[in-house]
Motif scaffolding. Sequence first.
Motif, PDB file in Angstrom:
ATOM      1  N   TRP A 177     -10.771 -20.558 -68.741  1.00  0.00           N
ATOM      2  CA  TRP A 177      -9.534 -20.386 -67.961  1.00  0.00           C
ATOM      3  C   TRP A 177      -8.525 -19.536 -68.708  1.00  0.00           C
ATOM      4  N   PHE A 178      -8.475 -19.653 -70.022  1.00  0.00           N
ATOM      5  CA  PHE A 178      -7.471 -18.911 -70.779  1.00  0.00           C
ATOM      6  C   PHE A 178      -7.828 -17.444 -70.967  1.00  0.00           C
ATOM      7  N   VAL A 179      -9.091 -17.073 -70.770  1.00  0.00           N
ATOM      8  CA  VAL A 179      -9.505 -15.678 -70.901  1.00  0.00           C
ATOM      9  C   VAL A 179      -8.808 -14.801 -69.861  1.00  0.00           C
ATOM     10  N   SER A 180      -8.572 -15.337 -68.689  1.00  0.00           N
ATOM     11  CA  SER A 180      -7.999 -14.529 -67.604  1.00  0.00           C
ATOM     12  C   SER A 180      -6.487 -14.345 -67.710  1.00  0.00           C
ATOM     13  N   ILE A 181      -5.849 -14.984 -68.642  1.00  0.00           N
ATOM     14  CA  ILE A 181      -4.390 -14.892 -68.753  1.00  0.00           C
ATOM     15  C   ILE A 181      -3.929 -13.452 -69.013  1.00  0.00           C
ATOM     16  N   ASN A 226      -9.027  -8.781 -57.892  1.00  0.00           N
ATOM     17  CA  ASN A 226      -9.259  -9.575 -56.690  1.00  0.00           C
ATOM     18  C   ASN A 226      -8.686 -10.980 -56.914  1.00  0.00           C
ATOM     19  N   PRO A 227      -7.679 -11.405 -56.147  1.00  0.00           N
ATOM     20  CA  PRO A 227      -7.059 -12.705 -56.375  1.00  0.00           C
ATOM     21  C   PRO A 227      -7.869 -13.886 -55.837  1.00  0.00           C
ATOM     22  N   LEU A 228      -8.858 -13.638 -54.993  1.00  0.00           N
ATOM     23  CA  LEU A 228      -9.609 -14.739 -54.379  1.00  0.00           C
ATOM     24  C   LEU A 228     -10.345 -15.627 -55.389  1.00  0.00           C
ATOM     25  N   PRO A 229     -10.952 -15.101 -56.450  1.00  0.00           N
ATOM     26  CA  PRO A 229     -11.584 -16.000 -57.422  1.00  0.00           C
ATOM     27  C   PRO A 229     -10.581 -16.947 -58.099  1.00  0.00           C
ATOM     28  N   PHE A 230      -9.354 -16.497 -58.272  1.00  0.00           N
ATOM     29  CA  PHE A 230      -8.347 -17.367 -58.875  1.00  0.00           C
ATOM     30  C   PHE A 230      -7.974 -18.510 -57.936  1.00  0.00           C
ATOM     31  N   VAL A 231      -7.877 -18.199 -56.652  1.00  0.00           N
ATOM     32  CA  VAL A 231      -7.576 -19.237 -55.656  1.00  0.00           C
ATOM     33  C   VAL A 231      -8.725 -20.234 -55.577  1.00  0.00           C
ATOM     34  N   ALA A 232      -9.947 -19.734 -55.534  1.00  0.00           N
ATOM     35  CA  ALA A 232     -11.118 -20.616 -55.473  1.00  0.00           C
ATOM     36  C   ALA A 232     -11.226 -21.465 -56.740  1.00  0.00           C
ATOM     37  N   GLY A 233     -10.965 -20.864 -57.886  1.00  0.00           N
ATOM     38  CA  GLY A 233     -11.008 -21.606 -59.144  1.00  0.00           C
ATOM     39  C   GLY A 233      -9.943 -22.680 -59.213  1.00  0.00           C
ATOM     40  N   MET A 234      -8.770 -22.368 -58.707  1.00  0.00           N
ATOM     41  CA  MET A 234      -7.696 -23.357 -58.712  1.00  0.00           C
ATOM     42  C   MET A 234      -8.040 -24.533 -57.792  1.00  0.00           C
ATOM     43  N   ALA A 235      -8.568 -24.241 -56.612  1.00  0.00           N
ATOM     44  CA  ALA A 235      -8.968 -25.308 -55.696  1.00  0.00           C
ATOM     45  C   ALA A 235     -10.076 -26.161 -56.313  1.00  0.00           C
ATOM     46  N   ASN A 236     -11.010 -25.506 -56.985  1.00  0.00           N
ATOM     47  CA  ASN A 236     -12.091 -26.220 -57.653  1.00  0.00           C
ATOM     48  C   ASN A 236     -11.540 -27.144 -58.744  1.00  0.00           C
ATOM     49  N   CYS A 237     -10.619 -26.638 -59.545  1.00  0.00           N
ATOM     50  CA  CYS A 237     -10.052 -27.434 -60.632  1.00  0.00           C
ATOM     51  C   CYS A 237      -9.231 -28.610 -60.103  1.00  0.00           C
ATOM     52  N   MET A 288      -9.828 -33.051 -68.761  1.00  0.00           N
ATOM     53  CA  MET A 288      -9.268 -32.057 -69.684  1.00  0.00           C
ATOM     54  C   MET A 288      -9.933 -30.695 -69.542  1.00  0.00           C
ATOM     55  N   ALA A 289     -11.164 -30.651 -69.053  1.00  0.00           N
ATOM     56  CA  ALA A 289     -11.833 -29.371 -68.845  1.00  0.00           C
ATOM     57  C   ALA A 289     -11.293 -28.644 -67.619  1.00  0.00           C
ATOM     58  N   ASN A 290     -10.775 -29.368 -66.651  1.00  0.00           N
ATOM     59  CA  ASN A 290     -10.320 -28.761 -65.390  1.00  0.00           C
ATOM     60  C   ASN A 290      -8.819 -28.704 -65.224  1.00  0.00           C
ATOM     61  N   PHE A 291      -8.078 -29.508 -65.926  1.00  0.00           N
ATOM     62  CA  PHE A 291      -6.638 -29.557 -65.766  1.00  0.00           C
ATOM     63  C   PHE A 291      -5.952 -28.212 -66.028  1.00  0.00           C
ATOM     64  N   PRO A 292      -6.280 -27.476 -67.084  1.00  0.00           N
ATOM     65  CA  PRO A 292      -5.613 -26.181 -67.311  1.00  0.00           C
ATOM     66  C   PRO A 292      -5.905 -25.155 -66.226  1.00  0.00           C
ATOM     67  N   GLY A 293      -7.053 -25.245 -65.574  1.00  0.00           N
ATOM     68  CA  GLY A 293      -7.415 -24.288 -64.535  1.00  0.00           C
ATOM     69  C   GLY A 293      -6.529 -24.340 -63.311  1.00  0.00           C
ATOM     70  N   LYS A 294      -5.783 -25.427 -63.156  1.00  0.00           N
ATOM     71  CA  LYS A 294      -4.877 -25.537 -62.009  1.00  0.00           C
ATOM     72  C   LYS A 294      -3.687 -24.592 -62.130  1.00  0.00           C
ATOM     73  N   PHE A 295      -3.398 -24.151 -63.334  1.00  0.00           N
ATOM     74  CA  PHE A 295      -2.186 -23.361 -63.571  1.00  0.00           C
ATOM     75  C   PHE A 295      -2.454 -21.875 -63.700  1.00  0.00           C
TER      76      PHE A 295
END
Length: 78
Positions: free
Chosen positions: A22-26, A42-53, A70-77
């Motif tokens: 998740w931090f690589v994409s910052i 493309n913003p769609l992978p970020f939306v899908a990743g956030m929904a997944n997290c 803890m593996a998914n919590f940071p991906g929400k942001f």
Amino acid sequence: MSDIAANIIAPVLGTILADLIWFVSIGVIIDARKKQNLGDLNPLPFVAGMANCISWTVYSALIQDYYVFMANFPGKFI
């Protein structure tokens, strides 16, 4: 030793690697915000990743699995 590896070491390493994903994409996100233009991003992978997290975070809270949380919590942001 195998109990420690299976119950502590492997989940901790998995959590660290998942958080790094998740931090690589910052950098890309910060660059797009500075330019105020998505360009080829493309913003769609970020939306899908956030929904997944969000889904996995809720599920992990229900089953009380702190490693999955803890593996998914940071991906929400991201």
